[in-house]
Design a protein around this motif. Structure first.
Motif, PDB file in Angstrom:
ATOM      1  N   ASP A 196       0.714  -1.423   0.230  1.00 20.48           N
ATOM      2  CA  ASP A 196      -0.057  -0.174   0.094  1.00 20.48           C
ATOM      3  C   ASP A 196       1.061   1.034   0.246  1.00 20.48           C
ATOM      4  N   ALA A 197       2.063   1.060   0.718  1.00 13.54           N
ATOM      5  CA  ALA A 197       2.719   2.717   0.983  1.00 13.54           C
ATOM      6  C   ALA A 197       3.997   2.269  -0.516  1.00 13.54           C
ATOM      7  N   VAL A 198       4.190   1.903  -1.522  1.00 12.83           N
ATOM      8  CA  VAL A 198       4.709   1.434  -2.256  1.00 12.83           C
ATOM      9  C   VAL A 198       3.671   2.440  -3.713  1.00 12.83           C
ATOM     10  N   ALA A 199       2.492   1.542  -3.792  1.00  6.58           N
ATOM     11  CA  ALA A 199       0.840   2.148  -4.354  1.00  6.58           C
ATOM     12  C   ALA A 199       0.972   3.561  -3.999  1.00  6.58           C
ATOM     13  N   LYS A 200       0.838   3.983  -3.093  1.00  9.90           N
ATOM     14  CA  LYS A 200       0.414   5.150  -2.417  1.00  9.90           C
ATOM     15  C   LYS A 200       1.776   6.336  -2.963  1.00  9.90           C
ATOM     16  N   SER A 201       3.089   5.938  -2.730  1.00  9.66           N
ATOM     17  CA  SER A 201       4.263   6.574  -3.607  1.00  9.66           C
ATOM     18  C   SER A 201       4.691   6.755  -5.019  1.00  9.66           C
ATOM     19  N   GLU A 202       3.554   5.545  -5.420  1.00 12.60           N
ATOM     20  CA  GLU A 202       3.705   5.912  -6.843  1.00 12.60           C
ATOM     21  C   GLU A 202       2.938   6.364  -7.027  1.00 12.60           C
ATOM     22  N   VAL A 203       1.612   6.981  -7.082  1.00 14.61           N
ATOM     23  CA  VAL A 203       1.070   8.237  -7.523  1.00 14.61           C
ATOM     24  C   VAL A 203       1.307   9.055  -6.917  1.00 14.61           C
ATOM     25  N   ARG A 204       1.665   9.255  -6.021  1.00 12.42           N
ATOM     26  CA  ARG A 204       2.554  11.075  -5.587  1.00 12.42           C
ATOM     27  C   ARG A 204       3.326  11.221  -6.560  1.00 12.42           C
ATOM     28  N   SER A 205       4.224  10.493  -7.400  1.00 11.87           N
ATOM     29  CA  SER A 205       5.584  10.144  -7.758  1.00 11.87           C
ATOM     30  C   SER A 205       5.005  10.706  -9.691  1.00 11.87           C
ATOM     31  N   PHE A 206       4.219  11.328 -10.097  1.00  8.68           N
ATOM     32  CA  PHE A 206       3.344  12.360 -10.639  1.00  8.68           C
ATOM     33  C   PHE A 206       2.948  13.531 -10.382  1.00  8.68           C
ATOM     34  N   ILE A 207       3.704  14.493 -11.394  1.00 12.48           N
ATOM     35  CA  ILE A 207       3.655  15.967 -10.749  1.00 12.48           C
ATOM     36  C   ILE A 207       3.387  16.604 -11.600  1.00 12.48           C
ATOM     37  N   VAL A 208       2.494  17.567 -11.403  1.00 13.51           N
ATOM     38  CA  VAL A 208       1.763  18.641 -13.048  1.00 13.51           C
ATOM     39  C   VAL A 208       2.025  20.203 -12.192  1.00 13.51           C
ATOM     40  N   TYR A 209       3.450  20.706 -13.098  1.00 18.85           N
ATOM     41  CA  TYR A 209       3.293  21.721 -12.595  1.00 18.85           C
ATOM     42  C   TYR A 209       2.913  22.776 -13.406  1.00 18.85           C
ATOM     43  N   GLY A 210       1.615  23.909 -12.634  1.00 23.36           N
ATOM     44  CA  GLY A 210       0.866  24.837 -13.894  1.00 23.36           C
ATOM     45  C   GLY A 210       0.912  26.023 -13.361  1.00 23.36           C
ATOM     46  N   SER A 211       0.044  26.608 -13.869  1.00 27.81           N
ATOM     47  CA  SER A 211      -1.033  27.836 -13.940  1.00 27.81           C
ATOM     48  C   SER A 211      -2.574  27.704 -14.173  1.00 27.81           C
ATOM     49  N   ASN A 212      -3.151  27.979 -13.003  1.00 32.93           N
ATOM     50  CA  ASN A 212      -4.853  28.023 -13.293  1.00 32.93           C
ATOM     51  C   ASN A 212      -5.068  28.778 -14.483  1.00 32.93           C
ATOM     52  N   THR A 213      -4.406  29.741 -14.873  1.00 31.18           N
ATOM     53  CA  THR A 213      -4.826  31.310 -15.922  1.00 31.18           C
ATOM     54  C   THR A 213      -4.188  30.398 -17.517  1.00 31.18           C
ATOM     55  N   CYS A 214      -3.953  29.105 -17.216  1.00 34.74           N
ATOM     56  CA  CYS A 214      -3.047  28.547 -18.302  1.00 34.74           C
ATOM     57  C   CYS A 214      -3.885  27.714 -19.527  1.00 34.74           C
ATOM     58  N   HIS A 215      -4.551  27.150 -20.623  1.00 35.90           N
ATOM     59  CA  HIS A 215      -5.018  26.502 -21.103  1.00 35.90           C
ATOM     60  C   HIS A 215      -4.447  25.387 -21.117  1.00 35.90           C
ATOM     61  N   TYR A 216      -2.849  25.091 -21.633  1.00 34.39           N
ATOM     62  CA  TYR A 216      -2.662  24.054 -21.117  1.00 34.39           C
ATOM     63  C   TYR A 216      -2.531  22.944 -20.268  1.00 34.39           C
ATOM     64  N   CYS A 217      -2.195  23.616 -19.687  1.00 30.36           N
ATOM     65  CA  CYS A 217      -2.765  23.308 -17.405  1.00 30.36           C
ATOM     66  C   CYS A 217      -3.765  22.895 -17.542  1.00 30.36           C
ATOM     67  N   LEU A 218      -5.329  23.028 -17.924  1.00 35.00           N
ATOM     68  CA  LEU A 218      -6.311  22.928 -17.326  1.00 35.00           C
ATOM     69  C   LEU A 218      -6.464  21.995 -17.803  1.00 35.00           C
ATOM     70  N   GLN A 219      -6.705  21.477 -19.619  1.00 37.57           N
ATOM     71  CA  GLN A 219      -6.194  20.676 -20.380  1.00 37.57           C
ATOM     72  C   GLN A 219      -5.833  19.430 -19.966  1.00 37.57           C
ATOM     73  N   THR A 220      -4.351  19.526 -19.649  1.00 31.70           N
ATOM     74  CA  THR A 220      -3.742  18.660 -18.831  1.00 31.70           C
ATOM     75  C   THR A 220      -4.360  17.879 -18.146  1.00 31.70           C
TER      76      THR A 220
END
Length: 114
Positions: free
Chosen positions: A19-43
């Motif tokens: 379970d700990a490994v599964a949770k760490s895998e989920v947290r390994s995908f990070i999106v850095y963006g802006s709520n004013t960026c349409h590409y970020c919102l589409q992503t």
């Protein structure tokens, strides 16, 4: 009876580690963006549509995460002077939206380099 108890204890430890490994895998995908960026919102919408778990940081609102993103980009050899949002940390692989957007979106769920 003791053997059964030992087996149950070891099984629960193994399940907790899984379970700990599964949770760490989920947290390994990070999106850095802006709520004013349409590409970020589409992503974000694309990842949600594909049921892919991710963490999203709005770098306009979070200076610490902006610095974290710039540091990761620098370590990955990406120039922070030409940032194209969103920037993705996919299990330690850092890349940004610097290709055709549809290719970028497809790459989010693939395992090969752009």
């Amino acid at each position: 009876m003791r053997i059964l108890l030992i087996f149950l204890c070891l099984s629960s430890v193994a399940l907790a580690q899984t379970d700990a490994v599964a949770k760490s895998e989920v947290r390994s995908f990070i999106v850095y963006g802006s709520n004013t960026c349409h590409y970020c919102l589409q992503t974000k919408a694309y990842l949600q549509e594909k049921a892919i778990s991710f963490i999203y940081y709005d770098i306009d609102e979070n200076e610490t995460k902006l610095q974290e993103m710039l540091s990761k980009m620098s370590k990955a050899g990406l120039s922070p002077s030409n940032v194209q949002l969103p920037v993705i940390d996919k299990a330690g692989e850092i890349f940004m939206n610097d290709k055709e957007f549809t290719i970028f979106l497809k790459y989010l769920i693939l395992n090969s380099k752009l």
